[in-house]
Motif scaffolding. Structure first.
Motif, PDB file in Angstrom:
ATOM      1  N   VAL A  19      -2.607   6.361   8.849  1.00 20.69           N
ATOM      2  CA  VAL A  19      -2.914   4.983   9.230  1.00 20.69           C
ATOM      3  C   VAL A  19      -2.740   4.068   8.023  1.00 20.69           C
ATOM      4  CG1 VAL A  19      -4.737   3.402   9.989  1.00 20.69           C
ATOM      5  CG2 VAL A  19      -4.461   5.633  11.108  1.00 20.69           C
ATOM      6  N   LYS A  20      -3.258   4.488   6.879  1.00 17.08           N
ATOM      7  CA  LYS A  20      -3.174   3.650   5.682  1.00 17.08           C
ATOM      8  C   LYS A  20      -1.735   3.450   5.244  1.00 17.08           C
ATOM      9  CE  LYS A  20      -5.311   2.899   1.177  1.00 17.08           C
ATOM     10  NZ  LYS A  20      -6.367   3.334   0.235  1.00 17.08           N
ATOM     11  N   PHE A  21      -0.900   4.471   5.410  1.00 17.43           N
ATOM     12  CA  PHE A  21       0.507   4.337   5.040  1.00 17.43           C
ATOM     13  C   PHE A  21       1.190   3.259   5.873  1.00 17.43           C
ATOM     14  CE2 PHE A  21       4.983   6.016   5.403  1.00 17.43           C
ATOM     15  CZ  PHE A  21       5.372   5.660   4.125  1.00 17.43           C
ATOM     16  N   GLU A  22       0.979   3.289   7.182  1.00 18.89           N
ATOM     17  CA  GLU A  22       1.584   2.261   8.035  1.00 18.89           C
ATOM     18  C   GLU A  22       0.979   0.888   7.759  1.00 18.89           C
ATOM     19  OE1 GLU A  22       4.180   2.238   9.847  1.00 18.89           O
ATOM     20  OE2 GLU A  22       4.589   4.375   9.653  1.00 18.89           O
ATOM     21  N   TYR A  23      -0.320   0.854   7.502  1.00 16.81           N
ATOM     22  CA  TYR A  23      -0.987  -0.405   7.163  1.00 16.81           C
ATOM     23  C   TYR A  23      -0.399  -0.989   5.884  1.00 16.81           C
ATOM     24  CZ  TYR A  23      -4.757  -3.302   5.155  1.00 16.81           C
ATOM     25  OH  TYR A  23      -5.480  -4.303   4.552  1.00 16.81           O
ATOM     26  N   ALA A  24      -0.159  -0.143   4.881  1.00 15.31           N
ATOM     27  CA  ALA A  24       0.401  -0.615   3.615  1.00 15.31           C
ATOM     28  C   ALA A  24       1.780  -1.231   3.824  1.00 15.31           C
ATOM     29  CB  ALA A  24       0.473   0.533   2.610  1.00 15.31           C
ATOM     30  N   LYS A  25       2.590  -0.612   4.672  1.00 17.13           N
ATOM     31  CA  LYS A  25       3.908  -1.172   4.950  1.00 17.13           C
ATOM     32  C   LYS A  25       3.807  -2.475   5.744  1.00 17.13           C
ATOM     33  CE  LYS A  25       5.668   2.667   6.639  1.00 17.13           C
ATOM     34  NZ  LYS A  25       6.686   3.584   7.211  1.00 17.13           N
ATOM     35  N   ALA A  26       2.821  -2.554   6.612  1.00 17.33           N
ATOM     36  CA  ALA A  26       2.600  -3.801   7.341  1.00 17.33           C
ATOM     37  C   ALA A  26       2.157  -4.905   6.387  1.00 17.33           C
ATOM     38  CB  ALA A  26       1.568  -3.601   8.441  1.00 17.33           C
ATOM     39  N   LEU A  27       1.346  -4.564   5.393  1.00 16.08           N
ATOM     40  CA  LEU A  27       0.958  -5.538   4.375  1.00 16.08           C
ATOM     41  C   LEU A  27       2.189  -6.130   3.696  1.00 16.08           C
ATOM     42  CD1 LEU A  27      -2.083  -3.887   2.523  1.00 16.08           C
ATOM     43  CD2 LEU A  27      -2.134  -6.034   3.816  1.00 16.08           C
ATOM     44  N   ASP A  49      -0.602  -1.724  -4.187  1.00 19.14           N
ATOM     45  CA  ASP A  49      -1.860  -1.082  -4.583  1.00 19.14           C
ATOM     46  C   ASP A  49      -2.265  -0.001  -3.583  1.00 19.14           C
ATOM     47  OD1 ASP A  49      -2.055  -2.644  -6.833  1.00 19.14           O
ATOM     48  OD2 ASP A  49      -3.453  -4.095  -5.957  1.00 19.14           O
ATOM     49  N   ALA A  50      -2.135  -0.318  -2.293  1.00 21.59           N
ATOM     50  CA  ALA A  50      -2.512   0.645  -1.255  1.00 21.59           C
ATOM     51  C   ALA A  50      -1.629   1.889  -1.319  1.00 21.59           C
ATOM     52  CB  ALA A  50      -2.425  -0.005   0.123  1.00 21.59           C
ATOM     53  N   LEU A  51      -0.345   1.688  -1.545  1.00 20.36           N
ATOM     54  CA  LEU A  51       0.578   2.821  -1.623  1.00 20.36           C
ATOM     55  C   LEU A  51       0.295   3.671  -2.860  1.00 20.36           C
ATOM     56  CD1 LEU A  51       3.789   0.933  -0.521  1.00 20.36           C
ATOM     57  CD2 LEU A  51       2.724   2.830   0.724  1.00 20.36           C
ATOM     58  N   LYS A  52      -0.034   3.029  -3.957  1.00 21.84           N
ATOM     59  CA  LYS A  52      -0.376   3.786  -5.173  1.00 21.84           C
ATOM     60  C   LYS A  52      -1.639   4.609  -4.956  1.00 21.84           C
ATOM     61  CE  LYS A  52       1.612   0.772  -8.721  1.00 21.84           C
ATOM     62  NZ  LYS A  52       1.285  -0.151  -9.855  1.00 21.84           N
ATOM     63  N   GLU A  53      -2.587   4.058  -4.207  1.00 21.20           N
ATOM     64  CA  GLU A  53      -3.799   4.816  -3.905  1.00 21.20           C
ATOM     65  C   GLU A  53      -3.488   6.046  -3.074  1.00 21.20           C
ATOM     66  OE1 GLU A  53      -6.386   2.106  -1.943  1.00 21.20           O
ATOM     67  OE2 GLU A  53      -6.758   0.869  -3.726  1.00 21.20           O
ATOM     68  N   LEU A  54      -2.469   5.941  -2.229  1.00 22.08           N
ATOM     69  CA  LEU A  54      -2.096   7.059  -1.365  1.00 22.08           C
ATOM     70  C   LEU A  54      -1.349   8.157  -2.102  1.00 22.08           C
ATOM     71  CD1 LEU A  54      -0.825   5.481   1.976  1.00 22.08           C
ATOM     72  CD2 LEU A  54      -2.734   7.074   1.699  1.00 22.08           C
ATOM     73  N   SER A  55      -0.602   7.806  -3.129  1.00 22.09           N
ATOM     74  CA  SER A  55       0.312   8.773  -3.744  1.00 22.09           C
ATOM     75  C   SER A  55      -0.380  10.034  -4.259  1.00 22.09           C
ATOM     76  CB  SER A  55       1.134   8.108  -4.848  1.00 22.09           C
ATOM     77  OG  SER A  55       0.308   7.598  -5.873  1.00 22.09           O
ATOM     78  N   PRO A  56      -1.585   9.957  -4.868  1.00 26.08           N
ATOM     79  CA  PRO A  56      -2.225  11.212  -5.283  1.00 26.08           C
ATOM     80  C   PRO A  56      -2.698  12.053  -4.104  1.00 26.08           C
ATOM     81  CG  PRO A  56      -3.147   9.324  -6.466  1.00 26.08           C
ATOM     82  CD  PRO A  56      -2.363   8.795  -5.323  1.00 26.08           C
ATOM     83  N   GLN A  57      -2.951  11.396  -2.972  1.00 26.54           N
ATOM     84  CA  GLN A  57      -3.414  12.105  -1.786  1.00 26.54           C
ATOM     85  C   GLN A  57      -2.257  12.732  -1.019  1.00 26.54           C
ATOM     86  OE1 GLN A  57      -5.976   9.447   0.568  1.00 26.54           O
ATOM     87  NE2 GLN A  57      -6.274   8.206  -1.271  1.00 26.54           N
ATOM     88  N   MET A  58      -1.054  12.204  -1.223  1.00 23.75           N
ATOM     89  CA  MET A  58       0.126  12.683  -0.498  1.00 23.75           C
ATOM     90  C   MET A  58       1.248  12.943  -1.504  1.00 23.75           C
ATOM     91  SD  MET A  58      -0.164   9.928   2.668  1.00 23.75           S
ATOM     92  CE  MET A  58       0.550  10.945   3.969  1.00 23.75           C
TER      93      MET A  58
END
Length: 265
Positions: A118-126, A137-146
């Motif tokens: 969900v956050k990945f799609e939200y980040a792209k929508a941002l 920022d949102a995508l960078k937060e995701l990168s360690p998790q994925m």
């Protein structure tokens, strides 16, 4: 300029100054993530399964407004279904309603952002909504998790490019290519980043490699044709353009190309 097909057209054009000339570059090809496994909640059949299938078919047919409506209604009946919300956000963005869906997520379903997809799609929508720094920022937060998902790093590159952070974008694209070697989508975006940063010959080399990997991708060919023309090789640009465009479209493109012929010495 245009082509007979356009993958992920929600991120079509951006400007770049190359050799002192402002040009339009087609870029930003994006790829979505989807959950995998055998936990499909719709295996039992029924109305919701039918709706899910209709949503998938609409999206596959590029009927994004229809798909968004279906997924939106489905999510109302399954408010904790992250897969449906992910599809809803994606199709809202595809249909040009990024600001609307960002507002919806932030007001109605902020707790669902704990889900990585969900956050990945939200980040792209941002990013599509113009909130570039927040998207990055949102995508960078995701990168360690994925860390194994090349799509996340490719998206980081696109977001960084939008902020003209070309060094950061290149690092992200290299990571994406390490995770997915010879990925022509990533290579296309990397080339556009190189061109935007003023490294035209490197961009041409990257796109030539991408075109060699996938000789059926008109999006890559048309980008390469534009870069050839900017570099002064209009004849080569014409040859590539003719592979995908009608005669009248080729002539239109050539008129555009000739404006930049020899712009880079």
């Amino acid at each position: 300029m245009g082509s007979k097909s356009n993958e992920n057209a929600q991120c079509r054009w951006r400007g770049a100054v190359i050799g002192g000339v402002l040009v339009l570059l087609t870029g930003c090809q994006t790829t979505s993530l989807s959950k995998t496994g055998n936990d499909d909640p719709y295996q039992q059949g029924g109305v919701q399964t039918t709706m899910l299938q209709a949503g998938r078919e609409a999206e596959s047919a590029s009927k994004y407004e229809t798909a968004a409506g279906i997924y939106g209604r489905l999510y109302e009946s399954r408010p904790e279904d992250s897969a449906v919300l992910t599809a809803f956000i994606r199709n809202m963005r595809y249909s040009g309603r990024a600001k609307e869906i960002v507002g919806y997520v932030e007001k109605q379903t902020p707790h669902m952002l704990a889900d990585q997809y969900v956050k990945f799609e939200y980040a792209k929508a941002l990013l599509a909504a113009g909130r570039k720094a927040e998207s990055l920022d949102a995508l960078k937060e995701l990168s360690p998790q994925m860390p194994d998902q090349w799509q996340v790093f490719s998206a980081i590159g696109i977001a960084a490019d939008s902020l003209e952070l070309y060094g950061e974008a290149m690092a992200a694209y290299r990571t994406a290519l390490r995770l997915s070697p010879n990925n022509e989508v990533v290579m296309n975006n990397m080339a556009m980043s190189q061109a935007s940063a003023g490294h035209l010959l490197e961009a041409i080399d990257t796109l030539e490699k991408a075109a060699g990997i996938n000789r059926t991708n008109p999006h890559i060919r048309q980008n390469l044709a534009l870069l050839y023309a900017i570099n002064g090789d209009v004849a080569r640009a014409q040859t590539l353009a003719a592979m995908d465009l009608d005669v009248s479209d080729v002539e239109t493109n050539l008129s555009f190309y000739r404006r930049f012929e020899g712009a880079v010495q």
